[in-house]
Design a protein around this motif. Structure first.
Motif, PDB file in Angstrom:
ATOM      1  N   SER A   1       7.384  19.791 -39.657  1.00 62.66           N
ATOM      2  CA  SER A   1       7.317  19.912 -41.121  1.00 62.66           C
ATOM      3  C   SER A   1       8.524  20.685 -41.647  1.00 62.66           C
ATOM      4  O   SER A   1       9.026  21.603 -40.992  1.00 62.66           O
ATOM      5  N   ILE A   2       8.948  20.335 -42.858  1.00 63.11           N
ATOM      6  CA  ILE A   2      10.039  21.082 -43.498  1.00 63.11           C
ATOM      7  C   ILE A   2       9.648  22.544 -43.663  1.00 63.11           C
ATOM      8  O   ILE A   2      10.471  23.457 -43.601  1.00 63.11           O
ATOM      9  N   TRP A   3       8.332  22.787 -43.854  1.00 63.95           N
ATOM     10  CA  TRP A   3       7.885  24.174 -44.056  1.00 63.95           C
ATOM     11  C   TRP A   3       8.111  25.010 -42.802  1.00 63.95           C
ATOM     12  O   TRP A   3       8.285  26.226 -42.890  1.00 63.95           O
ATOM     13  N   PHE A   4       8.113  24.361 -41.640  1.00 65.44           N
ATOM     14  CA  PHE A   4       8.420  25.095 -40.408  1.00 65.44           C
ATOM     15  C   PHE A   4       9.884  25.543 -40.410  1.00 65.44           C
ATOM     16  O   PHE A   4      10.206  26.686 -40.092  1.00 65.44           O
ATOM     17  N   PHE A   5      10.786  24.615 -40.789  1.00 65.90           N
ATOM     18  CA  PHE A   5      12.208  24.974 -40.858  1.00 65.90           C
ATOM     19  C   PHE A   5      12.413  26.137 -41.845  1.00 65.90           C
ATOM     20  O   PHE A   5      13.168  27.075 -41.576  1.00 65.90           O
ATOM     21  N   ILE A   6      11.732  26.043 -42.975  1.00 71.81           N
ATOM     22  CA  ILE A   6      11.856  27.110 -43.979  1.00 71.81           C
ATOM     23  C   ILE A   6      11.328  28.432 -43.409  1.00 71.81           C
ATOM     24  O   ILE A   6      11.930  29.491 -43.575  1.00 71.81           O
TER      25      ILE A   6
ATOM     26  N   PHE B   1      14.687  17.121 -47.329  1.00 64.31           N
ATOM     27  CA  PHE B   1      14.304  18.319 -46.562  1.00 64.31           C
ATOM     28  C   PHE B   1      15.253  19.473 -46.890  1.00 64.31           C
ATOM     29  O   PHE B   1      14.837  20.609 -47.107  1.00 64.31           O
TER      30      PHE B   1
ATOM     31  N   LEU C   1      14.650  23.183 -48.677  1.00 60.77           N
ATOM     32  CA  LEU C   1      15.141  24.411 -48.050  1.00 60.77           C
ATOM     33  C   LEU C   1      16.056  25.168 -49.016  1.00 60.77           C
ATOM     34  O   LEU C   1      15.946  26.391 -49.188  1.00 60.77           O
TER      35      LEU C   1
END
Lengths: 598, 70
Positions: free
Chosen positions: B7-12, A207, A211
């Motif tokens: 989702s990782i896309w949310f963190f991004i 993850f 990022l």
């Protein structure tokens, strides 16, 4: 690692320069404002948040070491590329582009793309179907415990050492670019990495790598965009480079073509020949790194299906092809846009020149990316660029320690120390192995600090294992007749060949003409031809020893060897979701790039 | 991935949104006050359009992959 040649040049030369600059009290390259500090601080908060959030999703060994094998092709693919995209590579290759021109892009194109596509299309089914947890694990299934132990110990040992070397080099970069305290950089970055990997395992590492990948692009992409505007586009850049060569401001050379000067060793500043680039870099080193180095392969093994596992390297290949835009192009732009305070063209120099004249405060090739960042980036954007460098470093380190943790637990601890423990026990061992890996890395960083000369040796050591490992895996995967004894002796003698050639050139530098087959060969050629020699020895030894041994029954090779494995049939999908379609597209772009910049 | 996991896309998306606000905010402050940082091509106002781009991308991903969204 793949960028070994450069990393070695970069780090080995960087340290004396760093020491000299600090001794002379040279000012840092950049000064961060409150906004920049806030950007960096928010990044650290985010990565720790992700680690804590994912802790509850890493309770079983499958979750901790393999991310539950739930990653989509996109996430596995971006993580696959990101684990390789360290900040030392970013800065070092930008410096190489300034020094050698677009030749440096060979390490991103022919030195990566064919291998990545081969991994996805040809090798991945075997890795994935046999359900191995690691590359040494595959060797155990195919060749038995002996080969696996050799590969596991060499990988574990070198991974944490490399992590330490990179940690120290990064701390030095931060010290020179920002004036940060060395200990502060080492402690903060390593504690953050240890926390989020030990908490969330491979899932957290992956993850964060995704990022970090986004941040690297967000932070670094602005530099080539603004640089191209200032230089007047690609034609303007080429014109200005030609003018600077005519003025004698930069050395003579073909900075914008990749293959034209590869006909003879003496025709290009790298001192390499096209055979070294194609067979040494493009095959032995590149395939060794991208298809057998567990640091990157682990990301793909975490994919949620065979199709995703095959698609991930293909997706990664597109981004890998684009990386020169944020690395090589800024280096080329540095040749024409960087100026001194009096408006004259800034000339960057080699580490040895800067070290010899500390009173002049000369900037080196490796400073080109930070200098370009400072040139164009206002507060906030500068912090973002610096965050990209930090993120690159942390993704590389997280890759190292998460791979170390898996290999230590599955390929060393489980077979040699505790064979029948509970799943929970192995997860605990994995968490502690992560912390242990970081602690050893810190120790290695301070070891290098005490004796900078050992850095070259440590980095070279890593390359000793890559090509022989590729030879053993390829022979095991594609030749049913290969035996356990063949695998073991091939791996061992191939590695010893590499070490022997390295030692020979160290003791007698003139031996390079024999290793690299030309009196005009330079250091970079040595790595390429050494890899070719060692993989050749591995192939030959495995072939000969196997002929005298008894091969395993074909029935035992199911899932391990081409021709003895029935691969699971994948459900038909539309062409735009098919991995072969995108592989062909990637190959076409790869060929087109090489033709365009021929 | 399971739908209940963020989702990782949310963190991004969250990170890009925060950075977008900060960088765009600085760019607007530069425009309003006329206090431009001493960088090359400052007349192109890179913090404004780069910050805006990050903000738009960030909002898209943060909303598209927000927790609880089916």
């Amino acid at each position: 690692m793949l960028e070994l040649a450069l990393a070695s040049n970069f780090a080995g030369g960087f340290l004396p320069h760093a020491m000299t600059m600090l001794a002379a009290g040279a000012p840092s390259l950049a000064h961060l404002g409150p906004l920049d500090i806030a950007v960096i601080a928010i990044y650290f908060v985010m990565v720790i948040w992700i680690g804590f959030y994912l802790k509850k999703r890493s309770n079983t060994s499958e979750e901790f070491f393999m991310a539950g094998r739930e990653m989509t092709a996109w996430i596995a693919g971006l993580s696959f590329v990101s684990a390789n995209l360290g900040s030392l590579e970013l800065m070092g290759w930008a410096g190489s582009a300034y020094q050698y021109g677009i030749l440096a892009a060979h390490w991103y194109w022919i030195g990566a793309i064919p291998a990545m596509l081969f991994l996805g299309m040809v090798m991945m089914p075997f890795y994935y179907v046999c359900k191995t947890h690691s590359v040494p694990g595959y060797l155990k299934l195919r060749f038995g415990q002996g080969s696996s132990i050799v590969a596991a110990f060499s990988f574990a040992f070198m991974t944490v050492l490399m992590s330490g070397v990179n940690m120290f080099s990064m701390a030095k970069v931060m010290q020179i670019v920002l004036g940060w305290d060395l200990n502060f950089s080492i402690v903060v970055s390593s504690v953050a990495v240890a926390a989020y990997v030990a908490l969330g395992g491979l899932r957290s590492a992956i993850f964060n790598e995704v990022l970090q990948f986004v941040l690297i692009w967000g932070g670094a992409l602005l530099v080539p965009i603004l640089g191209m505007i200032e230089a007047g586009g690609w034609n303007g850049l080429k014109l200005k480079i030609a003018q600077n060569i005519a003025n004698g401001a930069i050395p003579m050379g073909d900075y914008t073509h990749m293959w034209r000067s590869m006909g003879h060793f003496q025709d290009n500043p790298m001192g390499v020949h096209w055979t070294g680039i194609v067979f040494g870099l493009g095959f032995a080193i590149s395939f060794g790194y991208w298809t057998t180095d567990f640091l990157v392969v682990q990301r793909v093994l975490a994919a949620n299906s065979l199709r995703s596992a095959r698609m991930a390297p293909v997706i990664g290949s597109f981004f890998k092809m684009a990386v020169p835009f944020i690395v090589i192009l800024p280096g080329l732009l540095g040749l024409v846009v960087l100026q001194n305070s009096d408006g004259s063209l800034m000339k960057l120099v080699g580490e040895n020149v800067a070290a010899a004249h500390p009173e002049l405060h000369l900037h080196t090739y490796n400073d080109v990316l930070p200098l370009m960042l400072v040139r164009y980036c206002s507060p906030g954007l500068l912090g973002l660029g610096i965050t990209a460098l930090i993120a690159g470093f942390m993704s590389g380190m997280a890759g190292n320690v998460s791979a170390f943790s898996a290999v230590w637990t599955y390929d060393i601890y489980q077979p040699l120390i505790n064979k029948k423990a509970s799943d929970e026990h192995y997860v605990t061992v994995g968490r502690w192995a992560t912390i242990l890996g970081v602690v050893i890395s810190i120790g290695a960083a301070y070891l290098v600090m005490g004796a900078a000369g050992i850095m070259d040796y440590v980095q070279a050591l890593f390359s000793f294992f890559i090509a022989p490992l590729l030879g053993a895996v390829l022979m095991g995967m594609f030749w049913k007749r290969a035996t356990s004894a063949g695998g073991f002796w091939g791996l061992l003698l191939g590695t010893l060949t590499s070490i022997g050639l390295f030692a020979w050139v160290k003791v007698d530098p003139s031996a390079l003409r024999y290793v690299a087959l030309s009196p005009y060969a330079k250091d970079m050629a040595e790595n390429m031809y050494r890899a070719l020699w060692s993989i050749s020895v591995t192939f030959i030894v495995i072939f000969v020893v196997s002929l005298f041994g008894k091969a395993r029954p074909v029935a035992e090779l199911d899932g391990l060897v081409y021709g003895a494995t029935k691969l699971p049939e994948e459900e038909p999908v539309p062409f735009y979701k098919n991995e072969w379609f995108w592989t062909v597209i990637a190959l076409v772009i790869f060929i087109a790039l090489n033709v365009i910049f021929w | 991935m399971e739908s209940k996991e963020i989702s990782i896309w949310f963190f991004i998306g969250v990170l890009l949104t925060i950075y977008g606000v900060m960088i765009l905010g600085y760019g607007i402050w530069e425009l309003v006050t006329g206090n431009f940082a001493n960088v090359i091509l400052k007349e192109l106002h890179a913090p404004v359009w780069w910050g805006a781009l990050m903000l738009i991308l960030g909002l898209f991903y943060a909303l598209r992959f927000r927790p609880g969204k089916a």
